[in-house]
Enzyme design. Structure first.
Site: not given
Ligand code: GLA
Length: 756
Positions: A464, A524
């Site tokens: 990420d 997301d």
């Molecule tokens: C980001 C990612 C999510 C999740 C969060 C965790 O927003 O896109 O899928 O992994 O971080 O903090």
């Protein structure tokens, strides 16, 4: 095949040709990119400037560079269109052909930029300007794309300052509309179409990432091009940092296209003897409309971009802990989720954020790699072993490029954060980015991430990156080179680890990342109705095997929208299916339905993940299909439903005219509770819609929708399959599709027999 005859270069395979000519003054002219052509066509296809247009600066009596389609324009030599190269404080350049080489296979980068693989040959054209600055243009031909890049070489004895350098410039005949893919966090890849006029259309990202604001991929299409017919060109960049693309109609009616690193704040000193390598630019072409172009891109990404190990390897159905738990979990909770996920049919358990340091919210812990023993008293090893015993694979989340000020790492090395030296740290999601240009930062990440992968036999990594950068220009480029180095060091020796790229969803969804990570978390935003547009956007440039798509809770966390579980599943089928919700909150009916979804997806996994994807004509919704061998699966999705609906038809494509097919709609579950007081029209006893009986029935009673079936020839089906009528206020009937708003259906089309 790459050949050079009578000053003409021809790159050609059985679908594409690319043709250039060395002009009278050594300038490299563009002649053609598109369908197959031959050397004999060269003069026929060249534009004919005649006597010219009056006011232009002529290179000599005969030639004004402004009139010609060029492969690389100069500065200060009479081509007033946009230049791909700006040096020093306005240093004029004009590059002339010197020599060329035809290399076997690909020519690797000397820097850490990733590139496409699998080319049979690469053409290197060496040009030079009168100050001895070298320009090497590389061209590789793939089945469905041409990949170009430029390398500038300082053969002088002085430093050269590069202010702008593109990967590719080309001049296409005639006029186009440009399709771009724009958005922001949670609304990636929204498509916009604008005419390319004399003022031009520009795409740029200055966030340090390829960004969700503007994807580097775009399309130029003729006015009359549709999804199924007509000519279009597709462009993309194998790069994950700041990028710049522009198309502009010249005063003479050619369209100049530029692709490359963004010149915003860019300044790079090239010392004598040094070279600057630009990222690869991808060009594709189709005369079979936008679907044809997407097929080309999908083929190219699968064959020539994603790591070969994952090219056609089926991807596991995963359960991810994030939306169900966020930072709040214990080993017990995770194990009970894993057990449930396994029973439902999931194949991998992914522990998301929150497993290390003081990471109990997004304000602390990033940068630290010590396992949080309060949450996981038996460490990652204890957890991963138990999960593997359940016959599940185990995946883990990392955000290696960032650091929270509240972390042991930051306390020990504040100078590792970007912006520290300039006293310019700017927080984003309570974190700073690490300066990935620094060797010690790269080593720290490689050691920790690789160590954890090896110690715990991690099968999958979610990588990420949750904020935009503050690095500018050349610094941003150096940082992204650092990211690539780190990824290559970690995952190069561990090809079997499935890497899913993520940057708050699709904030870094690009071909550069796909060279390391065969899949990327699409957004997301998991609301299926929003995802319809997001995933449709991706479908123009990227295959389904690259787009992570999960089923989450309803009402949805971001939109509060209540959507049927069937539609949440159906949307995620057209991607890499996963589940991301608290399984403990599900009813028996929900669990039954998820089990059926997973079984269905497993049966047709190859079709969904590696089938040929097409967007379908649809009168009253959104429709698409995937085709693999003799099986086609089509989806039809609705947003809001109307009263007194029109008839609806499904329009699959590409079926064999002389074959017979059976078509079956997938039976889905309906919920008693969705019908409220309308229930009294159906059942003889009176029940309160919010009463215990209905609430119980809603959770336990499996009310299956009727399936529809057809048997018909391919030639008949393409003219439209009449579907069961939508509910229209006339009461319950098995003959109807009964779901209302956000309804969707999946149709499996299988070939029964093919006639001679
Ligand atoms: C980001 C990612 C999510 C999740 C969060 C965790 O927003 O896109 O899928 O992994 O971080 O903090």
């Amino acid at each position: 095949m790459i050949r050079f005859e009578n000053n003409v270069f021809l790159l050609s395979n059985d679908r594409l040709s690319y043709m250039m000519r060395v002009g009278e003054y050594g300038e490299l002219q563009h002649i053609h990119f598109g369908g197959i052509t031959y050397f004999e066509d060269a003069s026929e296809l060249s534009v004919k400037p005649g006597l010219g247009w009056g006011i232009n600066s002529n290179f000599d009596e005969k030639l004004s560079l402004q009139y010609w389609p060029l492969e690389w324009s100069g500065s200060g030599r009479g081509d007033y269109r946009e230049t791909p190269l700006e040096l020093g404080e306005g240093m004029p350049t004009f590059f002339r052909y010197k020599s060329h080489l035809i290399h076997k296979g690909n020519v690797p980068f000397e820097c850490s930029l990733p590139g496409a693989h699998g080319a049979e040959e690469t053409l290197e054209i060496i040009l030079e300007d009168n100050k001895k600055i070298g320009l090497h243009l590389f061209y590789s031909l793939y089945d469905t794309a041409v990949v170009r890049r430029a390398v500038l070489v300082n053969n002088t004895d002085k430093d050269i300052n590069i202010r702008k350098i593109a990967s590719s410039q080309m001049d296409l005949n005639g006029k186009f509309d440009m399709i771009t893919f724009n958005g922001a966090w949670s609304k990636e890849m929204h498509m916009e179409t604008v005419p390319v006029g004399r003022t031009g259309v520009m795409i740029e990202s200055t966030t340090g990432n390829s960004s969700a604001f503007h994807n580097p991929g775009f399309i130029l299409k003729r006015k009359n091009t549709t999804e199924t017919d007509g000519v279009c060109y597709g462009f993309n960049l194998v790069y994950s940092g700041n990028h710049y693309e522009r198309a502009q109609l010249s005063s003479e009616g050619l369209t100049r296209v530029i692709q490359g690193i963004s010149p915003n704040n860019f300044s790079w000193t090239l010392k004598p003897g040094e070279k600057f390598e630009t990222p690869e630019a991808v060009l594709s072409w189709s005369d079979k409309g936008l679907n044809g172009l997407s097929h080309n891109f999908h083929h190219f990404v699968t064959e020539n971009i994603v790591p070969p190990y994952w090219k056609d390897r089926e991807r596991p159905i995963l359960f991810n802990s994030w939306e169900g738990c966020t930072f709040n979990f214990t080993e017990r909770k995770l194990l009970s989720l894993a057990k449930e996920a396994k029973e439902l049919g999931c194949e991998m358990f992914v522990l998301d954020d929150g497993w290390f340091g003081e990471r109990n919210n997004s304000r602390a812990g990033l940068g630290d790699y010590n396992v949080n023993l309060k949450k996981l008293p038996n460490g990652l090893k204890g957890l991963s072993e138990k999960i593997r015993k359940m016959d599940l694979k185990f995946g883990l989340w990392f955000e290696p490029e960032a650091v929270n000020p509240n972390s042991d790492l930051y306390r020990a090395h504040p100078e590792w954060a970007l912006g520290y030296q300039d006293d310019m740290n700017v927080l984003g999601r309570h974190e700073y980015l690490l300066d990935l240009e620094k060797q010690e930062v790269q080593d720290y990440i490689v050691e920790n991430v690789a160590g954890i992968i090896d110690d715990n036999e991690i099968d999958y990594v979610k990588w990420d990156m949750n904020r935009n950068s503050i690095a500018l220009g050349a610094k941003a480029h150096r940082c992204i080179l650092g990211v690539y180095s780190v990824m290559r060091r970690i995952f190069g020796p561990r090809p079997q680890v499935l890497l899913e790229n993520c940057a708050s969803g699709g904030n870094r969804f690009d071909l550069g990342m796909l060279c390391f990570a065969p899949q990327t978390w699409g957004s997301d935003d998991t609301d299926p109705i929003e995802r319809l547009d997001i995933q449709r956007g991706y479908s123009y440039l990227y295959p389904l095997s690259t787009v992570g798509a999960h089923v989450s809770m309803a009402p949805h966390a971001q939109t509060l929208r209540q959507t049927p579980l069937s539609t949440r599943g159906n949307v995620a089928f057209f991607g890499l299916l996963g589940y991301e919700l608290d399984l403990a909150e599900l009813s028996q009916v929900d669990k039954f339905e998820i089990k059926e979804q997973i079984e269905f997806y497993k049966t047709y996994r190859k079709v969904f993940q590696f089938g040929e994807y097409s967007r379908l004509y649809c009168e009253n919704g959104i429709s698409m299909q995937v085709a693999y061998g003799d099986t086609v699966i089509a989806g039809l999705f609705h947003k809001l439903i109307n009263a007194a609906p029109d008839y609806e038809f499904l329009y699959p494509t590409g079926l064999k005219r002389n074959a017979f097919y059976t078509i079956v709609s997938r039976a889905q579950l309906l919920r008693v509770g969705d019908y409220g007081s309308l229930l009294k029209n159906v059942i003889p006893v009176s029940v309160r819609p919010d009463g215990l009986i209905v609430r119980l029935a809603n959770r336990m009673y499996k009310m299956k929708e009727n399936t529809e079936k057809w048997e018909a020839s391919g030639s008949a089906i393409v003219s439209g399959l009449p579907l069961a009528q939508l509910y229209a206020g006339m009461g319950y009937s098995e003959e109807l599709r009964m779901e209302g708003d956000f309804l969707s259906n999946i149709y499996v089309i299988s070939m029964k027999e093919e006639n001679e």
